[in-house]
Write an enzyme that holds these catalytic residues in place. Structure first.
Site, PDB file in Angstrom:
ATOM      1  N   GLU A  95       9.522  -7.286 -10.374  1.00  0.00           N
ATOM      2  CA  GLU A  95       8.121  -8.076 -10.196  1.00  0.00           C
ATOM      3  C   GLU A  95       8.725  -9.926  -9.637  1.00  0.00           C
ATOM      4  OE1 GLU A  95       6.920  -6.282  -8.843  1.00  0.00           O
ATOM      5  OE2 GLU A  95       5.394  -5.404  -9.226  1.00  0.00           O
ATOM      6  N   HIS A 155       9.549  -3.456  -6.499  1.00  0.00           N
ATOM      7  CA  HIS A 155       8.461  -3.371  -8.357  1.00  0.00           C
ATOM      8  C   HIS A 155       9.797  -2.520  -9.028  1.00  0.00           C
ATOM      9  CE1 HIS A 155       4.967  -3.574  -6.300  1.00  0.00           C
ATOM     10  NE2 HIS A 155       5.301  -2.425  -5.723  1.00  0.00           N
ATOM     11  N   SER A 176       6.283  -5.322  -1.484  1.00  0.00           N
ATOM     12  CA  SER A 176       6.188  -3.939  -1.956  1.00  0.00           C
ATOM     13  C   SER A 176       5.799  -2.990  -0.422  1.00  0.00           C
ATOM     14  CB  SER A 176       4.495  -3.842  -1.764  1.00  0.00           C
ATOM     15  OG  SER A 176       4.550  -2.431  -2.659  1.00  0.00           O
ATOM     16  N   ALA A 177       5.103  -2.128   0.570  1.00  0.00           N
ATOM     17  CA  ALA A 177       5.211  -1.328   1.376  1.00  0.00           C
ATOM     18  C   ALA A 177       5.976  -2.010   2.610  1.00  0.00           C
ATOM     19  CB  ALA A 177       4.142  -0.087   1.929  1.00  0.00           C
ATOM     20  N   GLY A 228       0.889  -1.057  -0.111  1.00  0.00           N
ATOM     21  CA  GLY A 228      -0.235  -0.150  -0.023  1.00  0.00           C
ATOM     22  C   GLY A 228       1.138   1.248   0.098  1.00  0.00           C
TER      23      GLY A 228
END
Length: 245
Positions: free
Chosen positions: A197, A162, A125-126, A92
């Site tokens: 990714e 990413h 991710s985050a 997020g």
């Protein structure tokens, strides 16, 4: 209980050609099974709708035999983390996530438990960004201000989730590489591991291994070009202090 530091840091929960977390299913199940863990606490603080986000993760992981509960459903989050064997921090907005972790006084507790081997850390991710030295190399917009950019520090370098080096013929703006090298010009900069990714970093004690279906790219201050590492590469040398030359 795990005998030493255990973490799995994903570039993303989603990867082209795969359903949510499918590309990482084998590694996630392996790290939990190895440590005799069948349940984890999901930390949805990188997004505002905690219930919906947690429900998505439950839908994916519970068919794998993993029981998932959301940390936001517990009134005493510090006690819950103290008594948990595994956590998963999802993606997020990194700034929102880090600010919330500071507010709930969870950063140091998570680091201590991971370092002593009593807590398995999964991040995406985050959730991967906040596991590193700092969030200076996140791709997210600063929609809110955490007290500091310093993060949990499970690994002593930074990660850029990413990561992509693809550029369209019509794109004339800055590339991801340029942005990372701008960071590396700062005196406080750490090496940056760009996770493509479908890739992830497996932390097993002092061993660091690139896993997944894609590789990673390492940026260091004094390297003219980034260095590529395919899946299954050992990058344990990243524990070593950066040498100024």
């Amino acid at each position: 209980m795990p005998a030493r530091r255990q973490a799995l840091l994903l570039s993303s929960s989603n990867c082209h050609g795969y359903s949510m977390l499918e590309f990482a299913k084998k590694e996630i199940c392996n790290i939990l099974k190895k440590n005799e863990i069948s349940e984890l606490v999901f930390i949805p603080y990188a997004q505002k709708d905690h219930d919906t986000y947690t429900a998505k993760i439950k839908e994916v992981m519970e068919p794998w035999g993993i029981d998932v509960t959301g940390l936001h459903t517990y009134p005493y989050v510090i006690d819950k983390i103290k008594n948990s064997k595994a956590i998963f921090i999802g993606g997020g907005n990194t700034f929102l996530l880090l600010k919330t972790l500071y507010e709930k006084e969870l950063l140091q507790l998570i680091k201590e438990k991971v370092d002593e081997g009593s807590l398995v850390y999964l991040g995406s991710s985050a959730g991967t960004n906040v596991a590193t030295a700092s969030i200076h190399t996140t791709n997210d917009m600063p929609i809110i201000y955490p007290p500091s950019f310093n993060a949990i520090g499970i690994v002593p370098f930074n990660i850029n989730p990413h990561y992509t080096d693809m550029i369209s013929e019509t794109h004339k703006g800055e590339t991801r590489d340029q942005r990372i090298y701008e960071y590396l010009q700062m005196m406080h900069a750490k090496p940056v591991l760009g996770l493509k990714e479908g890739s992830m970093l497996h932390v097993d004690g002092s061993h660091l291994t690139i896993k997944g279906i894609a590789g990673a790219v390492l940026f260091r201050r004094f390297d003219k070009k980034p260095e590529y590492f395919p899946p299954d590469s050992d990058v344990s040398f990243l524990w070593e202090p950066v040498k100024e030359v």
